[in-house]
Design an enzyme around this catalytic site. Structure first.
Site, PDB file in Angstrom:
ATOM      1  CD  GLN A 178      -2.369   1.294   2.670  1.00  0.00           C
ATOM      2  OE1 GLN A 178      -2.149   0.734   3.605  1.00  0.00           O
ATOM      3  NE2 GLN A 178      -3.475   1.937   3.071  1.00  0.00           N
TER       4      GLN A 178
ATOM      5  CB  SER B  11       1.989   6.932   4.961  1.00  0.00           C
ATOM      6  OG  SER B  11       0.976   6.214   5.534  1.00  0.00           O
TER       7      SER B  11
ATOM      8  CD  GLU C 185     -15.674  -7.886   5.720  1.00  0.00           C
ATOM      9  OE1 GLU C 185     -15.498  -8.687   6.330  1.00  0.00           O
ATOM     10  OE2 GLU C 185     -16.794  -7.385   5.083  1.00  0.00           O
TER      11      GLU C 185
ATOM     12  CB  SER D 264      -3.257   7.867  14.660  1.00  0.00           C
ATOM     13  OG  SER D 264      -4.241   8.857  15.143  1.00  0.00           O
TER      14      SER D 264
ATOM     15  CD  GLU E 194      -3.343   9.696  19.210  1.00  0.00           C
ATOM     16  OE1 GLU E 194      -3.185   9.244  18.176  1.00  0.00           O
ATOM     17  OE2 GLU E 194      -3.043   9.329  20.334  1.00  0.00           O
TER      18      GLU E 194
HETATM   19  C1  LIG Z   1       3.091  -0.778  11.549  1.00  0.00           C
HETATM   20  C2  LIG Z   1       2.542   0.355  10.546  1.00  0.00           C
HETATM   21  C3  LIG Z   1       2.470  -0.130   9.101  1.00  0.00           C
HETATM   22  C4  LIG Z   1       2.024   0.839   8.311  1.00  0.00           C
HETATM   23  N1  LIG Z   1       1.783   0.344   7.124  1.00  0.00           N
HETATM   24  C5  LIG Z   1       1.529   1.541   6.035  1.00  0.00           C
HETATM   25  C6  LIG Z   1       1.752   0.995   4.615  1.00  0.00           C
HETATM   26  O1  LIG Z   1       1.775  -0.159   4.283  1.00  0.00           O
HETATM   27  N2  LIG Z   1       1.325   1.671   3.772  1.00  0.00           N
HETATM   28  C7  LIG Z   1       1.212   3.127   3.930  1.00  0.00           C
HETATM   29  O2  LIG Z   1       0.746   4.000   3.203  1.00  0.00           O
HETATM   30  N3  LIG Z   1       1.059   3.558   5.074  1.00  0.00           N
HETATM   31  C8  LIG Z   1       1.378   2.676   6.428  1.00  0.00           C
HETATM   32  N4  LIG Z   1       1.695   2.992   7.573  1.00  0.00           N
HETATM   33  C9  LIG Z   1       1.355   4.549   7.801  1.00  0.00           C
HETATM   34  C10 LIG Z   1       0.435   5.025   8.637  1.00  0.00           C
HETATM   35  O3  LIG Z   1      -0.791   4.852   7.845  1.00  0.00           O
HETATM   36  C11 LIG Z   1       0.626   6.239   9.482  1.00  0.00           C
HETATM   37  O4  LIG Z   1       1.561   6.258  10.275  1.00  0.00           O
HETATM   38  C12 LIG Z   1      -0.537   6.835  10.080  1.00  0.00           C
HETATM   39  O5  LIG Z   1      -1.461   7.306   9.027  1.00  0.00           O
HETATM   40  C13 LIG Z   1      -0.317   8.335  10.914  1.00  0.00           C
HETATM   41  O6  LIG Z   1       0.582   8.991  10.266  1.00  0.00           O
HETATM   42  P1  LIG Z   1       1.705   9.717  10.756  1.00  0.00           P
HETATM   43  O7  LIG Z   1       2.687   8.396  11.081  1.00  0.00           O
HETATM   44  O8  LIG Z   1       2.360  10.523   9.632  1.00  0.00           O
HETATM   45  O9  LIG Z   1       1.667  10.284  11.966  1.00  0.00           O
HETATM   46  P2  LIG Z   1       1.197  11.863  11.935  1.00  0.00           P
HETATM   47  O10 LIG Z   1      -0.044  11.895  11.076  1.00  0.00           O
HETATM   48  O11 LIG Z   1       2.022  12.908  11.737  1.00  0.00           O
HETATM   49  O12 LIG Z   1       0.763  11.904  13.310  1.00  0.00           O
HETATM   50  C14 LIG Z   1       1.405  11.951  14.584  1.00  0.00           C
HETATM   51  C15 LIG Z   1       0.640  12.245  15.911  1.00  0.00           C
HETATM   52  O13 LIG Z   1      -0.251  13.341  15.947  1.00  0.00           O
HETATM   53  C16 LIG Z   1      -1.483  12.903  16.150  1.00  0.00           C
HETATM   54  N5  LIG Z   1      -2.609  13.529  15.065  1.00  0.00           N
HETATM   55  C17 LIG Z   1      -2.408  13.704  13.724  1.00  0.00           C
HETATM   56  N6  LIG Z   1      -3.458  14.500  13.301  1.00  0.00           N
HETATM   57  C18 LIG Z   1      -4.278  14.716  14.370  1.00  0.00           C
HETATM   58  C19 LIG Z   1      -5.302  15.365  14.803  1.00  0.00           C
HETATM   59  N7  LIG Z   1      -6.073  15.851  13.499  1.00  0.00           N
HETATM   60  N8  LIG Z   1      -6.119  15.400  15.752  1.00  0.00           N
HETATM   61  C20 LIG Z   1      -5.590  14.705  16.797  1.00  0.00           C
HETATM   62  N9  LIG Z   1      -4.322  14.063  16.977  1.00  0.00           N
HETATM   63  C21 LIG Z   1      -3.703  14.155  15.594  1.00  0.00           C
HETATM   64  C22 LIG Z   1      -1.618  11.344  15.626  1.00  0.00           C
HETATM   65  O14 LIG Z   1      -2.584  10.478  16.091  1.00  0.00           O
HETATM   66  C23 LIG Z   1      -0.136  10.924  15.833  1.00  0.00           C
HETATM   67  O15 LIG Z   1      -0.218  10.443  17.421  1.00  0.00           O
HETATM   68  C24 LIG Z   1       1.904   1.949   8.522  1.00  0.00           C
HETATM   69  C25 LIG Z   1       2.261   2.541  10.110  1.00  0.00           C
HETATM   70  C26 LIG Z   1       2.721   1.828  10.657  1.00  0.00           C
HETATM   71  C27 LIG Z   1       2.924   2.232  12.183  1.00  0.00           C
END
Ligand SMILES: Cc1cc2nc3c(=O)[nH]c(=O)nc-3n(C[C@H](O)[C@H](O)[C@H](O)COP(=O)(O)OP(=O)(O)OC[C@H]3O[C@@H](n4cnc5c(N)ncnc54)[C@H](O)[C@@H]3O)c2cc1C
Length: 394
Positions: free
Chosen positions: A126, A129, A245, A376, A378
């Site tokens: 996928q 991100s 799902e 996430s 949050e």
């Molecule tokens: C194990 C794992 C597997 C993954 N696999 C894939 C994959 O295969 N393909 C893919 O595309 N992505 C993948 N991801 C990425 C995942 O989708 C992102 O990590 C997730 O969407 C969060 O984005 P970020 O890491 O950029 O954190 P951020 O969006 O930067 O968030 C950082 C923190 O701020 C909080 N936050 C952000 N916005 C808000 C808001 N509006 N209100 C309150 N709190 C907020 C979040 O909850 C988090 O705690 C994976 C992630 C993990 C950990």
């Protein structure tokens, strides 16, 4: 709402349970009994067994190779697979891009991609991100420019791409236009990982695995026939996919197994000459977890019963994701507390702890991710606040 199962559903559950016990190869059964993690090769072997049985994609319609189960039967099948500790199949093909192609793809895309997703011949990853687009996914920057001659040229970077190094194909959200809103002008692309200019670079996690990649696109040319639907409507398709799902996100079966494991560890861990299981503090924590899990199981059944009556799972699936992942993490916190430094199995003399508990610390570390991926926690709280509680300011 009646949450009890009908006699036919109870009979289906027995049939599924018996079949899993007879079909799960002995080496995998032994691993499941030992709560050990499965390798990719084992997961793919299990994929083929489920495929031959016709149960590999329980939620796909019959016309494209699904088994024609109703929503409760699908739930029962998934719960029994979790309870048996069978390998978890990769969700990217069967659970994500497959349903998206079924809903929005054209005939040629369905014929080209669906059979190989089902059989496991082609493995997907996928590409959503990016370094600055996670929760706020619509801020994505990967560019896809039409060359006017039947191709799009992709430039940019994705990150957190799970197992991209092993995948044959990746589905990618990329910007085709600057629209009035950032959700406009995004395309949904199906990209062959062998395309020149696509490079997946794995990086090491705290669980000591190479499970994720940074995936780079440098002038990667993708045929226009591999765009799903309209090249500017990818956001709409990606959002619709979230609806698939949503009755299965809670992982109740998995946590039920973990509570059995916690009790086993608590029985064999001695504190002041008595098993931890006899200490009031630990007993209270185990009881609390069991009650929370039971409440989650009931909430899950309510969603399934609603879906069975034709009610699409709505924002309440955010509660299932939120509590399901919190409970999974609490299970591992409790195991770590019980085992103390012995949980850090890499420092142990051989034989200090049973082999079946050696993965507790790395699984604990891996599970930190459960409250981050798939939206996430949050973000789930924001959805609950806005859509269910109707709180002001949300
Ligand atoms: C194990 C794992 C597997 C993954 N696999 C894939 C994959 O295969 N393909 C893919 O595309 N992505 C993948 N991801 C990425 C995942 O989708 C992102 O990590 C997730 O969407 C969060 O984005 P970020 O890491 O950029 O954190 P951020 O969006 O930067 O968030 C950082 C923190 O701020 C909080 N936050 C952000 N916005 C808000 C808001 N509006 N209100 C309150 N709190 C907020 C979040 O909850 C988090 O705690 C994976 C992630 C993990 C950990």
């Amino acid at each position: 709402m009646d949450l009890s199962f009908t006699p036919a559903q109870i009979a289906f559950r027995s049939q599924v349970r018996e079949w899993i016990q007879s079909a799960l190869p002995p080496d995998m059964k032994a691993k499941a009994a030992a709560d050990a993690s499965f390798h990719r090769e084992e997961t793919m072997r299990w994929h083929k067994i489920l495929y031959e049985k016709g149960w590999v994609a329980p939620h796909w319609p019959k016309e494209v190779g699904g088994p024609g189960l109703d929503v409760t039967e699908r739930f029962i099948l998934s719960e029994e697979l979790e309870l048996a500790g069978a390998p978890t199949l990769s969700p990217f093909g069967l659970g994500m891009v497959g349903p998206l192609i079924i809903q929005f793809g054209n005939k040629a895309q369905k014929e080209r991609f669906l059979p190989k997703i089902l059989s496991g011949e082609e493995v997907w990853c996928q590409g959503y991100s990016e370094p600055n687009a996670g929760s706020d996914l619509a801020s994505l920057k990967l560019r896809a420019e039409s060359d006017g001659k039947g191709h799009y040229v992709l430039n940019g970077q994705k990150t957190w791409t799970t197992y991209a190094q092993f995948a044959d194909w990746i589905f990618v959200l990329a910007r085709t236009e600057q629209g009035p809103k950032k959700q406009n002008g995004i395309g949904f692309f199906l990209v062959d990982m062998k395309t020149p200019g696509v490079l997946a670079k794995p990086f090491l996690t705290t669980g000591n695995t190479l499970a994720f990649c940074e995936t780079w696109f440098e002038n990667a040319r993708v045929p226009a026939e591999n765009v799903v639907g309209e090249p500017t409507m990818g956001w709409t398709y990606a959002k619709a996919l979230l609806g698939h799902e949503r009755t299965l996100v809670a992982g109740v079966g998995r946590s039920t197994r973990q509570i059995v494991r916690i009790k086993r560890i608590a029985q064999s861990t001695m504190i002041d000459g008595r098993p931890a299981f006899e200490h009031p503090g630990y007993r209270a924590r185990i009881a609390r977890l069991e009650m929370d899990l039971e409440a989650l199981r009931m909430a899950n059944y309510r969603t399934v019963a609603g879906a069975q009556l034709g009610k699409a799972p709505g924002p309440e699936s955010s509660i299932l994701k939120l509590r399901g992942t919190e409970i999974q993490q609490e299970c591992y916190e409790l195991m770590m507390d019980l085992m103390g430094t012995h949980a850090l199995s890499w420092f142990n003399e051989p034989g200090t702890i049973p082999a079946r508990e050696e993965a507790v610390a790395s699984d604990h570390n891996y599970l930190r991710a459960a409250t981050i991926y798939a939206g996430s926690n949050e973000i789930q709280k924001n959805i609950i606040a806005k859509m269910i509680l109707d709180l002001p300011g949300t």
